[in-house]
Design an enzyme around this catalytic site. Structure first.
Site, PDB file in Angstrom:
ATOM      1  N   CYS A  63       0.832  -1.205   0.000  1.00  0.00           N
ATOM      2  CA  CYS A  63       0.000   0.000   0.000  1.00  0.00           C
ATOM      3  C   CYS A  63       0.863   1.249   0.000  1.00  0.00           C
ATOM      4  CB  CYS A  63      -0.882   0.047   1.259  1.00  0.00           C
ATOM      5  SG  CYS A  63      -1.922  -1.397   1.529  1.00  0.00           S
ATOM      6  N   ASP A 119      19.985  37.790 -12.835  1.00  0.00           N
ATOM      7  CA  ASP A 119      18.680  38.081 -13.431  1.00  0.00           C
ATOM      8  C   ASP A 119      18.141  39.409 -12.898  1.00  0.00           C
ATOM      9  OD1 ASP A 119      16.158  36.763 -14.864  1.00  0.00           O
ATOM     10  OD2 ASP A 119      15.463  37.718 -13.026  1.00  0.00           O
TER      11      ASP A 119
END
Length: 494
Positions: free
Chosen positions: A38, A444
């Site tokens: 599971c 940037d």
């Protein structure tokens, strides 16, 4: 969460007992009494700790003779975050397996791409994941088969072929072994909910993710930079064309609270696994946002940004070479200009596709197609033409590889050696094409502006020094910093 978490029995037991969905995909719980495996969040009553054992992969559970739970469907868990966070041999191998390389090229092809012997690859995967490459690919084929069985009306023979099985018998035996049901029994257990499933080549499915997910930066970035003819934003969904190993496709992706709705139109169903893998990678759906945000919250400047909109992902790409070309086209120009340049290339050199819904017209041209373009026909400065032609030439002849198997540091160094490539271009490719979670863009313009407004150092060297505390998640910190600007897409000199 850490490498080899399945070995921490106490922690795994706590996760299972609390049904903590954050751990789905990190490990699998096998129940000794029922021989079922599971996901940690399975809704059934947790077994006694003495009856639990833990495995790092579904393939390892299957190898040990366990069958998938019919309630929690562990094969539909999000993928382990580790394979997109690491650059070692095992992680690169797992990215290639997810991209279908074992099905197309076999284990020798996998090993050749990684630059190791077949034996070395098998040994390392077995040591960490409890299963070799063939077993891992088999588990993936079983998952693809189940998806096709439950969401389409295709004959079983076509499903077997599309999922990558070599024979109907192998397909039947694998499905029965993994799911404890025959293919026909799997189909009858699921109500026919998908109206679109009856359309040939069209599949509708859900892409799971670990919460939280902030769709604004993710889909907003993709929409803002969309290349006309290849991408579009329509009716709350991001749509784009896909170049795939056996053909082409069109995908529509729409964010929902607990999943991303995915509608795929494929010219060849054998490309299903690859298409899903590339869409998940583009949307960064296997990330562990809780672990990432917890790390970034330790910085008092980033903490309010994380608290305001947690769960930001790094928007990546479905085609690494395409993104590298677009990064060069975006040097020194605005987002709109970069889209215009790309659209011209697409119209002139991309393969046309038929979009039944209209709006999408072409595949982005391959490096081989772009390598044949006359440089003088490119409407850009001569130096940038040289940068672009050198890049596509190396991509076309295989000198430069940007695939999922690449070593991030080595590839970044090779990019920086190309004419016209500076740190910004190399790092944006590392972040969005290579998938390096620690790629950073200190030069940037948007990052520097955000840093200044937030009281962070704004010079590249000082900002890089401050960002050391954000490692290994600096690419995610970039998303939070970009979000402070209403126009976060910035194209700078190389």
């Amino acid at each position: 969460m850490q490498k080899g978490m399945h070995t921490d029995t106490e922690r795994c037991v706590r996760a299972v007992q609390s049904k903590d969905a954050r751990f789905d995909g990190w490990f699998f719980t096998a129940v000794l009494t029922t021989r079922i495996y599971c996901r940690p969040s399975c809704p059934v009553v947790p077994p006694k700790p003495a009856n639990m054992t833990f495995y790092p992969s579904a393939a390892a559970c299957q190898q040990a003779g366990f069958r998938a739970c019919k309630r929690c469907r562990p094969d539909t868990s999000p993928g382990s975050p580790e394979w997109n966070e690491r650059a070692d041999l095992v992680a690169r191998a797992m990215r290639l397996i997810a991209d279908g390389v074992v099905d197309r090229e076999g284990v020798p092809g996998l090993a050749a791409r990684l630059g190791y012997s077949t034996r070395q690859v098998e040994r390392q995967l077995l040591a960490e994941l409890g299963a070799g490459p063939l077993a891992l690919a088999r588990a993936q084929r079983a998952q693809t088969a189940r998806l096709l069985i439950e969401t389409t009306t295709l004959p079983m023979a076509e499903i077997a072929f599309a999922a990558g099985f070599s024979s109907i018998r192998t397909f039947n035996d694998t499905v029965r072994e993994v799911f404890a049901l025959s293919p026909s029994e799997l189909r009858t257990r699921v109500p026919r909910r998908n109206a679109g499933a009856v359309t040939p080549g069209v599949l509708t499915l859900r892409l799971p993710f670990r919460a939280p997910l902030n769709p604004d930066n993710l889909f907003g970035h993709l929409a803002a930079t969309a290349v006309p003819g290849v991408e579009e934003w329509r009716d709350g969904a991001y749509r784009r064309t896909l170049r795939l190993p056996y053909g082409h496709g069109i995908v529509a992706l729409a964010p929902n609270p607990d999943h991303v709705a995915c509608r795929l139109t494929l010219s060849d169903l054998r490309d299903l696994t690859v298409a899903i893998s590339r869409c998940r990678r583009m949307l960064d759906l296997d990330a562990d946002p809780v672990a990432i945000d917890d790390q970034l919250r330790t910085d008092p400047v980033l903490a309010p940004l994380v608290a305001k909109a947690p769960g930001r992902r790094v928007p990546r790409t479905v085609d690494e070479a395409e993104f590298a070309v677009r990064a060069v086209l975006g040097q020194q120009v605005s987002t709109a200009a970069a889209r215009t340049h790309a659209a011209r290339l697409v119209t002139a050199h991309g393969d046309p596709v038929d979009d039944p819904e209209g709006g999408l017209t072409h595949l982005f041209p391959s490096p081989q197609q772009l390598a044949a373009v006359d440089p003088e026909s490119l409407a850009m400065p001569r130096t940038r033409r040289t940068t672009l032609t050198t890049l596509v030439g190396q991509l076309a002849d295989g000198t430069l590889n940007l695939g999922v198997e690449t070593d991030w540091s080595e590839t970044r160094a090779r990019l920086l050696a190309l004419p016209g490539f500076g740190p910004w271009t190399a790092d944006v490719i590392a972040m969005r094409a290579l998938g390096d979670p620690d790629a950073f863009l200190p030069t940037d313009l948007g990052i520097r502006k955000a840093a200044q407004e937030l009281g962070l150092p704004s010079t590249p060297a000082a900002l890089t020094a401050r960002a050391a505390a954000w490692r290994p998640w600096r690419a995610y910190a970039v998303q939070y910093l970009w979000a402070t600007d209403s126009h976060p897409i910035n194209f700078l000199p190389v």
